[in-house]
Design an enzyme around this catalytic site. Structure first.
Site, PDB file in Angstrom:
ATOM      1  N   CYS A  58    -100.639  39.419 -41.460  1.00  0.00           N
ATOM      2  CA  CYS A  58    -100.679  38.959 -40.072  1.00  0.00           C
ATOM      3  C   CYS A  58    -101.550  37.714 -40.040  1.00  0.00           C
ATOM      4  O   CYS A  58    -102.756  37.790 -40.257  1.00  0.00           O
ATOM      5  CB  CYS A  58    -101.243  40.043 -39.149  1.00  0.00           C
ATOM      6  SG  CYS A  58    -101.455  39.478 -37.442  1.00  0.00           S
ATOM      7  N   CYS A  87     -97.387  34.626 -33.268  1.00  0.00           N
ATOM      8  CA  CYS A  87     -97.258  35.260 -34.582  1.00  0.00           C
ATOM      9  C   CYS A  87     -97.534  34.190 -35.631  1.00  0.00           C
ATOM     10  O   CYS A  87     -96.745  33.252 -35.792  1.00  0.00           O
ATOM     11  CB  CYS A  87     -95.858  35.846 -34.760  1.00  0.00           C
ATOM     12  SG  CYS A  87     -95.562  36.534 -36.412  1.00  0.00           S
TER      13      CYS A  87
END
Length: 279
Positions: free
Chosen positions: A74, A222
């Site tokens: 991430c 993201c």
């Protein structure tokens, strides 16, 4: 009690927990409850800081989606991870080396408060994404069936430590992110599921992006999705080496020298509050 920090990177929000000085364990059920925005802390992902498994590294970095499942990477979380370990006095370094379940990354705290992350070399080999395809292509044809009958999509497929497919759209505001994202995220050609990016190219140095994340639906930002979109766009001959990526939550800068080289992402990491929950 377990102490934690609530943080966000461009609105992609996290519960960050120190597993170095605290003995912590979270079951998937606990993570689901904590992720609930009405009855829990509320977050897109839980980030767990652990001691390194390699003496040459500083920490181990684990990421859990809101559905309780552990994932490989991430990018927005990585920036928050770097800010967290500095804020909590777990390190005094400006350059931090960490391992993830799928590799190693380097984090650098900048003077302006932003964090730059060496996201590693983008993976194009379908077998390593993983993605069911016979060879590496700049663009793949994806077919899927739904209530709208058989649909076909053109996409780039790449891994930034986690799998991504990137679709180019003409108008990001009207892209069917929820419907198509939900349709493609579990496409059978991606054995471990996939994050789905919707990219509008403004010019060779600027894109707009929305991402439907595997296990978390659409998020405000993201980081790995921004990296994937910039890399796919460059491979397809549409983007420069340095790209501004506008996401619903804000802007990231991606820099990539091309195939075989690591990709660098720069953006903010914000601390919201500190809290504690029962053990």
């Amino acid at each position: 009690m377990i102490h934690f920090a609530k943080m966000h990177g461009l609105g992609n929000d996290f519960m960050v927990v120190d597993g170095v000085t605290q003995n912590v364990f979270f079951s998937p059920e606990q993570i689901k409850r904590l992720a609930d925005r009405n009855f829990g802390v509320g977050f897109d992902q839980l980030l767990l800081v652990e001691p390194p498994y390699d003496p040459d590294l500083d920490f181990h970095y684990r990421i859990f989606n809101a559905d309780g499942g552990e994932v490989e990477q991430c990018g927005n979380g990585a920036r928050c991870f770097a800010r967290f370990v500095r804020n909590k006095g777990l390190t005094n370094k400006h350059k931090i080396k960490v391992s993830t379940s799928n590799g190693k990354i380097t984090l650098r705290l900048e003077r302006d408060g932003n964090v730059t992350v060496n996201m590693g070399v983008p993976v194009l080999d379908p077998s390593k994404i993983p993605f069911n395809a016979k060879r590496v292509e700049k663009t793949y044809l994806l077919q899927t069936s739904s209530s709208h009958a058989m649909e076909t999509f053109l996409c780039g497929a790449i891994s930034m430590g986690n799998p991504h497919c990137v679709l180019e759209v003409e108008d990001i505001e009207h892209a069917e992110v929820e419907r198509i994202g939900a349709l493609l995220t579990q496409n059978e050609r991606f054995p471990k599921g996939v994050n789905v990016g919707f990219m509008q190219v403004i010019d060779a140095g600027h894109i707009k992006l929305r991402v439907y994340e595997r296990g978390a639906a659409e998020t405000l930002a993201c980081g790995t999705g921004a990296c994937a979109a910039a890399a796919v766009g460059q491979l397809q001959g549409k983007l420069n080496k340095m790209v501004r990526v506008d996401l619903p939550g804000g802007t990231l800068t991606i820099n990539w020298e091309g195939e075989g080289n690591p990709l660098w992402m720069t953006g903010p990491a914000e601390h919201v509050y500190d809290g504690q929950i029962p053990q």
